[in-house]
Design a protein around this motif. Structure first.
Motif, PDB file in Angstrom:
ATOM      1  N   GLU A  42       0.835  -1.213   0.000  1.00 28.71           N
ATOM      2  CA  GLU A  42       0.000   0.000   0.000  1.00 28.71           C
ATOM      3  C   GLU A  42       0.868   1.261   0.000  1.00 28.71           C
ATOM      4  O   GLU A  42       0.550   2.250  -0.656  1.00 28.71           O
ATOM      5  CB  GLU A  42      -0.904  -0.028   1.231  1.00 28.71           C
ATOM      6  N   ARG A  43       1.981   1.221   0.729  1.00 25.73           N
ATOM      7  CA  ARG A  43       2.875   2.374   0.843  1.00 25.73           C
ATOM      8  C   ARG A  43       3.987   2.370  -0.219  1.00 25.73           C
ATOM      9  O   ARG A  43       4.835   3.246  -0.221  1.00 25.73           O
ATOM     10  CB  ARG A  43       3.515   2.410   2.238  1.00 25.73           C
ATOM     11  N   ASN A  44       3.984   1.341  -1.073  1.00 29.23           N
ATOM     12  CA  ASN A  44       4.996   1.207  -2.122  1.00 29.23           C
ATOM     13  C   ASN A  44       6.413   1.166  -1.536  1.00 29.23           C
ATOM     14  O   ASN A  44       7.325   1.826  -2.033  1.00 29.23           O
ATOM     15  CB  ASN A  44       4.862   2.331  -3.153  1.00 29.23           C
ATOM     16  N   LEU A  45       6.602   0.376  -0.482  1.00 30.84           N
ATOM     17  CA  LEU A  45       7.900   0.262   0.187  1.00 30.84           C
ATOM     18  C   LEU A  45       8.707  -0.887  -0.418  1.00 30.84           C
ATOM     19  O   LEU A  45       8.225  -2.027  -0.470  1.00 30.84           O
ATOM     20  CB  LEU A  45       7.722   0.017   1.685  1.00 30.84           C
ATOM     21  N   PRO A  46       9.930  -0.624  -0.841  1.00 28.29           N
ATOM     22  CA  PRO A  46      10.786  -1.682  -1.383  1.00 28.29           C
ATOM     23  C   PRO A  46      11.504  -2.412  -0.239  1.00 28.29           C
ATOM     24  O   PRO A  46      12.651  -2.119   0.088  1.00 28.29           O
ATOM     25  CB  PRO A  46      11.783  -0.903  -2.249  1.00 28.29           C
ATOM     26  N   VAL A  47      10.824  -3.357   0.382  1.00 23.91           N
ATOM     27  CA  VAL A  47      11.384  -4.028   1.552  1.00 23.91           C
ATOM     28  C   VAL A  47      11.355  -5.548   1.422  1.00 23.91           C
ATOM     29  O   VAL A  47      10.524  -6.113   0.713  1.00 23.91           O
ATOM     30  CB  VAL A  47      10.640  -3.627   2.862  1.00 23.91           C
ATOM     31  N   THR A  48      12.262  -6.159   2.147  1.00 29.61           N
ATOM     32  CA  THR A  48      12.242  -7.597   2.385  1.00 29.61           C
ATOM     33  C   THR A  48      11.823  -7.769   3.834  1.00 29.61           C
ATOM     34  O   THR A  48      12.301  -7.052   4.718  1.00 29.61           O
ATOM     35  CB  THR A  48      13.624  -8.223   2.131  1.00 29.61           C
ATOM     36  N   ILE A  49      10.904  -8.695   4.086  1.00 26.84           N
ATOM     37  CA  ILE A  49      10.351  -8.934   5.422  1.00 26.84           C
ATOM     38  C   ILE A  49      10.655 -10.373   5.816  1.00 26.84           C
ATOM     39  O   ILE A  49      10.458 -11.295   5.011  1.00 26.84           O
ATOM     40  CB  ILE A  49       8.826  -8.690   5.426  1.00 26.84           C
ATOM     41  N   ASP A  50      11.112 -10.563   7.038  1.00 22.82           N
ATOM     42  CA  ASP A  50      11.526 -11.886   7.508  1.00 22.82           C
ATOM     43  C   ASP A  50      11.075 -12.064   8.956  1.00 22.82           C
ATOM     44  O   ASP A  50      11.279 -11.179   9.787  1.00 22.82           O
ATOM     45  CB  ASP A  50      13.057 -11.976   7.422  1.00 22.82           C
ATOM     46  N   ILE A  51      10.442 -13.211   9.243  1.00 25.72           N
ATOM     47  CA  ILE A  51       9.997 -13.506  10.611  1.00 25.72           C
ATOM     48  C   ILE A  51      10.495 -14.899  10.979  1.00 25.72           C
ATOM     49  O   ILE A  51      10.300 -15.857  10.218  1.00 25.72           O
ATOM     50  CB  ILE A  51       8.464 -13.419  10.742  1.00 25.72           C
ATOM     51  N   ARG A  52      11.121 -14.998  12.163  1.00 27.62           N
ATOM     52  CA  ARG A  52      11.691 -16.267  12.622  1.00 27.62           C
ATOM     53  C   ARG A  52      11.315 -16.547  14.074  1.00 27.62           C
ATOM     54  O   ARG A  52      11.116 -15.633  14.861  1.00 27.62           O
ATOM     55  CB  ARG A  52      13.221 -16.227  12.521  1.00 27.62           C
ATOM     56  N   GLN A  57      12.877 -19.969   9.953  1.00 26.98           N
ATOM     57  CA  GLN A  57      12.246 -18.917   9.164  1.00 26.98           C
ATOM     58  C   GLN A  57      10.790 -19.313   8.913  1.00 26.98           C
ATOM     59  O   GLN A  57      10.510 -20.314   8.265  1.00 26.98           O
ATOM     60  CB  GLN A  57      12.997 -18.752   7.842  1.00 26.98           C
ATOM     61  N   LEU A  58       9.863 -18.521   9.468  1.00 27.99           N
ATOM     62  CA  LEU A  58       8.441 -18.807   9.341  1.00 27.99           C
ATOM     63  C   LEU A  58       7.783 -17.994   8.236  1.00 27.99           C
ATOM     64  O   LEU A  58       6.730 -18.385   7.718  1.00 27.99           O
ATOM     65  CB  LEU A  58       7.719 -18.508  10.665  1.00 27.99           C
ATOM     66  N   PHE A  59       8.393 -16.851   7.894  1.00 27.94           N
ATOM     67  CA  PHE A  59       7.808 -15.963   6.887  1.00 27.94           C
ATOM     68  C   PHE A  59       8.929 -15.173   6.233  1.00 27.94           C
ATOM     69  O   PHE A  59       9.819 -14.667   6.925  1.00 27.94           O
ATOM     70  CB  PHE A  59       6.822 -14.993   7.560  1.00 27.94           C
ATOM     71  N   HIS A  60       8.885 -15.080   4.906  1.00 31.19           N
ATOM     72  CA  HIS A  60       9.893 -14.298   4.191  1.00 31.19           C
ATOM     73  C   HIS A  60       9.305 -13.853   2.857  1.00 31.19           C
ATOM     74  O   HIS A  60       8.736 -14.672   2.135  1.00 31.19           O
ATOM     75  CB  HIS A  60      11.149 -15.137   3.938  1.00 31.19           C
ATOM     76  N   VAL A  61       9.441 -12.576   2.564  1.00 36.02           N
ATOM     77  CA  VAL A  61       9.006 -12.064   1.264  1.00 36.02           C
ATOM     78  C   VAL A  61       9.925 -10.915   0.859  1.00 36.02           C
ATOM     79  O   VAL A  61      10.362 -10.136   1.709  1.00 36.02           O
ATOM     80  CB  VAL A  61       7.525 -11.598   1.282  1.00 36.02           C
ATOM     81  N   ALA A  62      10.209 -10.855  -0.429  1.00 35.67           N
ATOM     82  CA  ALA A  62      11.013  -9.769  -0.992  1.00 35.67           C
ATOM     83  C   ALA A  62      10.143  -9.028  -1.994  1.00 35.67           C
ATOM     84  O   ALA A  62       9.755  -9.595  -3.015  1.00 35.67           O
ATOM     85  CB  ALA A  62      12.258 -10.324  -1.665  1.00 35.67           C
ATOM     86  N   LEU A  63       9.819  -7.796  -1.690  1.00 36.76           N
ATOM     87  CA  LEU A  63       8.963  -6.994  -2.558  1.00 36.76           C
ATOM     88  C   LEU A  63       9.794  -6.330  -3.658  1.00 36.76           C
ATOM     89  O   LEU A  63      11.028  -6.236  -3.549  1.00 36.76           O
ATOM     90  CB  LEU A  63       8.219  -5.950  -1.727  1.00 36.76           C
ATOM     91  N   PRO A  64       9.138  -5.867  -4.717  1.00 38.52           N
ATOM     92  CA  PRO A  64       9.861  -5.209  -5.808  1.00 38.52           C
ATOM     93  C   PRO A  64      10.748  -4.076  -5.285  1.00 38.52           C
ATOM     94  O   PRO A  64      10.362  -3.327  -4.393  1.00 38.52           O
ATOM     95  CB  PRO A  64       8.734  -4.658  -6.696  1.00 38.52           C
ATOM     96  N   GLY A  65      11.939  -4.001  -5.872  1.00 36.49           N
ATOM     97  CA  GLY A  65      12.892  -2.981  -5.465  1.00 36.49           C
ATOM     98  C   GLY A  65      13.948  -3.497  -4.508  1.00 36.49           C
ATOM     99  O   GLY A  65      14.864  -2.770  -4.136  1.00 36.49           O
ATOM    100  N   THR A  66      13.829  -4.766  -4.099  1.00 36.61           N
ATOM    101  CA  THR A  66      14.826  -5.358  -3.202  1.00 36.61           C
ATOM    102  C   THR A  66      15.732  -6.293  -3.996  1.00 36.61           C
ATOM    103  O   THR A  66      15.428  -6.657  -5.133  1.00 36.61           O
ATOM    104  CB  THR A  66      14.161  -6.143  -2.047  1.00 36.61           C
ATOM    105  N   THR A  67      16.847  -6.670  -3.370  1.00 36.62           N
ATOM    106  CA  THR A  67      17.801  -7.590  -3.993  1.00 36.62           C
ATOM    107  C   THR A  67      18.255  -8.601  -2.946  1.00 36.62           C
ATOM    108  O   THR A  67      17.887  -8.512  -1.768  1.00 36.62           O
ATOM    109  CB  THR A  67      19.042  -6.828  -4.522  1.00 36.62           C
ATOM    110  N   ALA A  68      19.111  -9.498  -3.356  1.00 38.16           N
ATOM    111  CA  ALA A  68      19.683 -10.481  -2.426  1.00 38.16           C
ATOM    112  C   ALA A  68      20.491  -9.788  -1.327  1.00 38.16           C
ATOM    113  O   ALA A  68      20.681 -10.357  -0.249  1.00 38.16           O
ATOM    114  CB  ALA A  68      20.550 -11.484  -3.183  1.00 38.16           C
ATOM    115  N   GLU A  69      20.949  -8.577  -1.586  1.00 36.77           N
ATOM    116  CA  GLU A  69      21.685  -7.818  -0.568  1.00 36.77           C
ATOM    117  C   GLU A  69      20.818  -7.588   0.672  1.00 36.77           C
ATOM    118  O   GLU A  69      21.319  -7.605   1.801  1.00 36.77           O
ATOM    119  CB  GLU A  69      22.163  -6.478  -1.150  1.00 36.77           C
ATOM    120  N   ASN A  70      19.505  -7.398   0.473  1.00 37.05           N
ATOM    121  CA  ASN A  70      18.606  -7.222   1.609  1.00 37.05           C
ATOM    122  C   ASN A  70      18.560  -8.473   2.475  1.00 37.05           C
ATOM    123  O   ASN A  70      18.483  -8.389   3.704  1.00 37.05           O
ATOM    124  CB  ASN A  70      17.204  -6.839   1.147  1.00 37.05           C
ATOM    125  N   ASP A  71      18.639  -9.645   1.854  1.00 43.98           N
ATOM    126  CA  ASP A  71      18.676 -10.900   2.620  1.00 43.98           C
ATOM    127  C   ASP A  71      19.931 -10.967   3.481  1.00 43.98           C
ATOM    128  O   ASP A  71      19.883 -11.420   4.627  1.00 43.98           O
ATOM    129  CB  ASP A  71      18.622 -12.112   1.685  1.00 43.98           C
TER     130      ASP A  71
END
Length: 157
Positions: A42-52, A57-71
């Motif tokens: 909704e906010r157009n945030l280029p983020v990777t989100i991770d929950i453990r 790792q229970l949840f992980h998503v990489a939204l547009p604008g992110t790269t493997a560097e975010n991981d």
């Protein structure tokens, strides 16, 4: 320590005592992660989100604008929370105020740890830290703010 730094650290410490779960299971990770994704889109945030939880790792998503560097940043921030039992941003601010680096003198390998904002502990009341909620992709202050905002909404605080 100047007043701004002192106020920021006090605010971060208050979050640590306020944003506490009574339980946290796989379904909670899914609900929290899904809400974070919806808000980030909704906010157009280029983020990777991770929950453990307990290293899983229970949840992980990489939204547009992110790269493997975010991981890579996520791994390093999570290591800080797991090592110090506090938000990566809080650890980083405390180190900055004390003029101390996160290095071999502190018993850590710098390339494996990043005391930058974005990883917040999943702390369960009367149990302690059992996991992490982490965001990477924004400035460290904004990564931290997004994580704590979303945990606060999830917990209703």
């Amino acid at each position: 320590m100047n007043d701004d730094q002192q106020a920021l650290i006090a605010s971060l410490e208050a979050q640590e005592t306020t944003l506490v779960f009574t339980r946290f299971d796989n379904a909670d990770a899914w609900r929290l992660g899904s809400a974070m994704v919806a808000t980030a889109i909704e906010r157009n945030l280029p983020v990777t989100i991770d929950i453990r939880r307990h290293g899983q790792q229970l949840f992980h998503v990489a939204l547009p604008g992110t790269t493997a560097e975010n991981d890579s940043w996520i791994e390093r921030k999570v290591n800080v929370v797991n090592r110090f039992g506090a938000a990566s941003y809080l650890v980083g601010r405390r180190l900055a105020v004390s003029g101390t680096a996160l290095d071999e003198a502190r018993g850590v390998e710098p390339r494996l740890f990043a005391a930058h904002g974005g990883a917040f502990p999943v702390r369960i009341k009367d149990v302690g830290v059992v996991g992490t909620v982490t965001v990477s992709g924004l400035s460290q202050a904004d990564d931290h703010a997004f994580v704590t905002e979303m945990i606060g909404v999830f917990l209703g605080v």
